[in-house]
Design an enzyme around this catalytic site. Structure first.
Site, PDB file in Angstrom:
ATOM      1  CG  HIS A 104      -0.107  -0.281   2.506  1.00 25.07           C
ATOM      2  ND1 HIS A 104      -0.038  -1.533   3.075  1.00 25.07           N
ATOM      3  CD2 HIS A 104       0.689   0.509   3.282  1.00 25.07           C
ATOM      4  CE1 HIS A 104       0.721  -1.501   4.145  1.00 25.07           C
ATOM      5  NE2 HIS A 104       1.188  -0.278   4.297  1.00 25.07           N
ATOM      6  NE  ARG A 199       9.214  -6.413   8.331  1.00 30.96           N
ATOM      7  CZ  ARG A 199       8.006  -5.869   8.429  1.00 30.96           C
ATOM      8  NH1 ARG A 199       7.595  -4.964   7.568  1.00 30.96           N
ATOM      9  NH2 ARG A 199       7.211  -6.220   9.391  1.00 30.96           N
ATOM     10  CG  ASP A 201       4.873  -3.977   5.555  1.00 30.55           C
ATOM     11  OD1 ASP A 201       5.119  -4.299   6.720  1.00 30.55           O
ATOM     12  OD2 ASP A 201       3.864  -3.347   5.221  1.00 30.55           O
ATOM     13  CD  GLU A 244       4.598  -7.954   8.650  1.00 39.46           C
ATOM     14  OE1 GLU A 244       4.036  -7.696   9.727  1.00 39.46           O
ATOM     15  OE2 GLU A 244       4.317  -7.382   7.592  1.00 39.46           O
ATOM     16  CG  ASP A 310       4.186  -4.562  13.891  1.00 37.59           C
ATOM     17  OD1 ASP A 310       4.001  -3.335  13.908  1.00 37.59           O
ATOM     18  OD2 ASP A 310       4.453  -5.200  12.858  1.00 37.59           O
TER      19      ASP A 310
HETATM   20  C1  GLC Z   1       3.435  -4.491   8.890  1.00 35.69           C
HETATM   21  C2  GLC Z   1       4.268  -3.654   9.822  1.00 35.69           C
HETATM   22  C3  GLC Z   1       3.335  -2.826  10.659  1.00 35.69           C
HETATM   23  C4  GLC Z   1       2.503  -1.947   9.759  1.00 35.69           C
HETATM   24  C5  GLC Z   1       1.801  -2.777   8.694  1.00 35.69           C
HETATM   25  C6  GLC Z   1       1.235  -1.918   7.617  1.00 35.69           C
HETATM   26  O1  GLC Z   1       2.639  -5.388   9.566  1.00 35.69           O
HETATM   27  O2  GLC Z   1       5.092  -4.482  10.593  1.00 35.69           O
HETATM   28  O3  GLC Z   1       4.035  -2.045  11.584  1.00 35.69           O
HETATM   29  O4  GLC Z   1       1.533  -1.262  10.501  1.00 35.69           O
HETATM   30  O5  GLC Z   1       2.682  -3.672   8.062  1.00 35.69           O
HETATM   31  O6  GLC Z   1       2.247  -1.472   6.765  1.00 35.69           O
END
Ligand code: GLC
Length: 545
Positions: A104, A199, A201, A244, A310
């Site tokens: 996004h 990393r 996301d 992630e 987080d």
């Molecule tokens: C991932 C990040 C988090 C963020 C989300 C939206 O989960 O670790 O901090 O709010 O993505 O980008």
């Protein structure tokens, strides 16, 4: 021969630039400050720094809401300062990976602004729209309790747009070839500036079909990951993608694809069961999870962590297990968040109990996979529950018992966030300067763990197996690599335990590291005595050849 891939034995340390060190004195951490504090990371033994997003952003989600993928937010310095930091890190032999947030953009991004204001804009199709309110608008929110829908109506566009996260984070349409090309261009840009990978996301959302009405079979969701990996490998040998992806284990093989897609995936499943084990004082949940964990082949590797920026997400435990973990680790409603997690740091969760903390970190470095630390963990920082949502675990780094904890010389009222100043975890009691001096400090223990892990390549490069010592409270692991073998043993219970150490073909266990000092070699069948929450790392049958 499988080459000795760097990331399989890396020590990764995550930094949020704005919270680490403020060199300019304006109250916000910056690249000059981070470059200045590389000494600390070098002393700790970090080999790879992971930077949270530092791009221009309205900062409504800690920088995960980007308005320009090709720059540095002026609050943290300039692109020139970034390059200087990269140079300083490379000089110390440290690699740098950065967050790549392309599921996004911020709704403030010029692409979204163009998309919303003109139906015929080429950017319109960069996002995901619906003329009508979709039926599922109130399902699948990532932040339940704070976010009440995944589609919002945009008056300018006269249409609904998809946002799996907050409503200011519009999902990109990753099926659009122009979006895919742009993602590669962003990667190429930062790779050219020397980063060793990304990393990535929110991968499960990134590769989702995002509500698009597609012919079955017309879109392979994983193809984006293969394209990204191929592109990266052509541009920079040795660069990695770290996902992630809070996914069930059954999805993992498709994400790894032998390392041709993701090189590493954060192991959320293991993380949650590790916390359940800590809560229960038994190794059983962790052992069971390890038994079911897919073993990535080739270039693939799991990344292990205790805490990150987080919440501690316990959404994959059963309701009863989660309640158990909440009761032991975060009983107060103010500690809980999103109906699934805890907005706490590890040290207060374990009530500052040094033996449990040291056990937890020993495990982090001993578990098969690559260890990842969140800044401040090395000194046992606490959280600030007065801050909203996940901000609780993102307070500025505590360097010393000095004004503003040595983080900034700005007026305290101008700091990006208040320093944790009260109680057992306040900067007066928990800071780097003090722990550097103190022999029994967490910082010294973690430094020692890092050094030991770095001299134990068996863990990252070798094969591992569980060793049955006939007890539920103890986790014993053995790793073999090029004929050398290492065993680690962790006692999850508060009670001391003793049992004979017997492993086929091993005559002698030489101590590498333990929760206590003096320890002599153990011969086959002799008793291993462990304290409550004790641990030891043992090298089998003499030094590595
Ligand atoms: C991932 C990040 C988090 C963020 C989300 C939206 O989960 O670790 O901090 O709010 O993505 O980008």
């Amino acid at each position: 021969m499988m080459p000795n891939l760097w990331y399989k034995n890396a020590i990764v340390y995550c930094v949020d630039v704005e919270k680490f060190m403020d060199a300019s004195g304006d109250g916000t951490g910056d690249f000059a400050g981070l470059a200045d504090r590389l000494d600390h990371l070098e002393r700790l033994g970090v080999t790879c720094i992971w930077l949270n997003p530092f791009f221009p952003s309205p900062n409504r989600d800690n920088g995960y809401d980007i308005t320009d993928y090709y720059g540095v937010d002026p609050r943290y310095g300039t692109l020139g300062d970034f390059v200087e930091f990269m140079h300083a890190a490379r000089d110390r032999g440290m690699r740098v990976i950065i967050d790549l947030v392309v599921n996004h953009t911020s709704t403030d991004h010029p692409w979204f602004q163009a998309a919303r204001s003109d139906e015929n804009s080429p950017f319109r199709d960069w996002y995901v729209w619906s003329k009508e309110k979709p039926e599922n608008a109130h399902e699948g929110m990532v932040f339940p309790g704070v976010q009440d829908s995944i589609w919002s109506y945009d008056r300018t566009a006269k249409a609904w747009y998809l946002h799996r996260f907050y409503d200011h984070q519009a999902d990109l349409n990753t099926a659009n070839p122009a979006v895919r090309e742009e993602i590669l261009k962003i990667m190429g840009f930062w790779l050219a500036l020397g980063v060793s990978g990304f990393r990535l996301d929110a991968v499960p959302f990134l590769i989702d079909t995002k509500g698009m009405k597609l012919e079955p079979g017309s879109f392979d969701p994983y193809s984006l990951l293969t394209e990204m990996h191929d592109f990266m490998a052509w541009r920079r040998a040795g660069a990695v993608l770290l996902a992630e992806a809070n996914i069930p284990y059954s999805d993992a093989p498709a994400y790894f694809d032998g390392g041709d897609r993701m090189n590493m995936i954060f192991d959320f499943m293991l993380n949650q069961h590790l916390f359940l084990s800590l809560a229960r004082g038994t190794a059983a949940p962790l052992r069971h999870t390890l038994q079911n964990r897919p073993r990535p082949d080739g270039l693939g590797q799991w990344a292990n962590f205790l805490r990150n920026h987080d919440e501690l997400d316990l959404g994959r435990l059963s309701i009863a297990e989660r309640e158990e973990a909440f009761a032991a680790l975060g009983p107060d409603a103010s500690m809980q968040i999103y109906e699934r997690g805890l907005r706490r740091r590890l040290a207060p969760m374990l009530e500052g109990d040094m033996s449990r903390l040291k056990l937890a970190y020993s495990l982090l470095f001993a578990l098969p996979g690559t260890p990842v630390l969140w800044y401040g963990e090395e000194i046992g920082m606490g959280e600030n529950l007065a801050l909203p949502e996940r901000e609780a675990v993102r307070t500025p780094m505590q360097w010393a018992d000095e004004p503003n904890a040595g983080f900034s010389r700005a007026a305290t009222a101008n700091l990006i966030q208040p320093i944790l100043a009260d109680g057992d975890f306040g900067y007066q009691n928990v800071n780097v300067a003090q722990q550097v001096r103190e022999p029994g400090s967490l910082l010294r223990s973690i430094t020692r763990l890092v050094q030991t892990r770095r001299s134990t390549p068996e863990i990252g490069w070798g094969e591992w197996e569980l060793v049955d010592v006939g007890r539920d409270d103890v986790l014993a692991l053995s790793y073999s690599w090029r004929g050398a073998r290492v065993v680690t043993v962790h006692n999850f219970s508060p009670e001391p335990v003793s049992f004979p150490l017997e492993i086929d073909g091993i005559d002698r266990f030489e101590p590498l590291l333990a929760d206590h000092d003096a320890q002599s070699a153990i011969l086959r069948g002799e008793t291993l005595d462990m304290a409550g929450f004790g641990f030891c790392w043992l090298r089998c049958d003499g030094p590595r050849k």
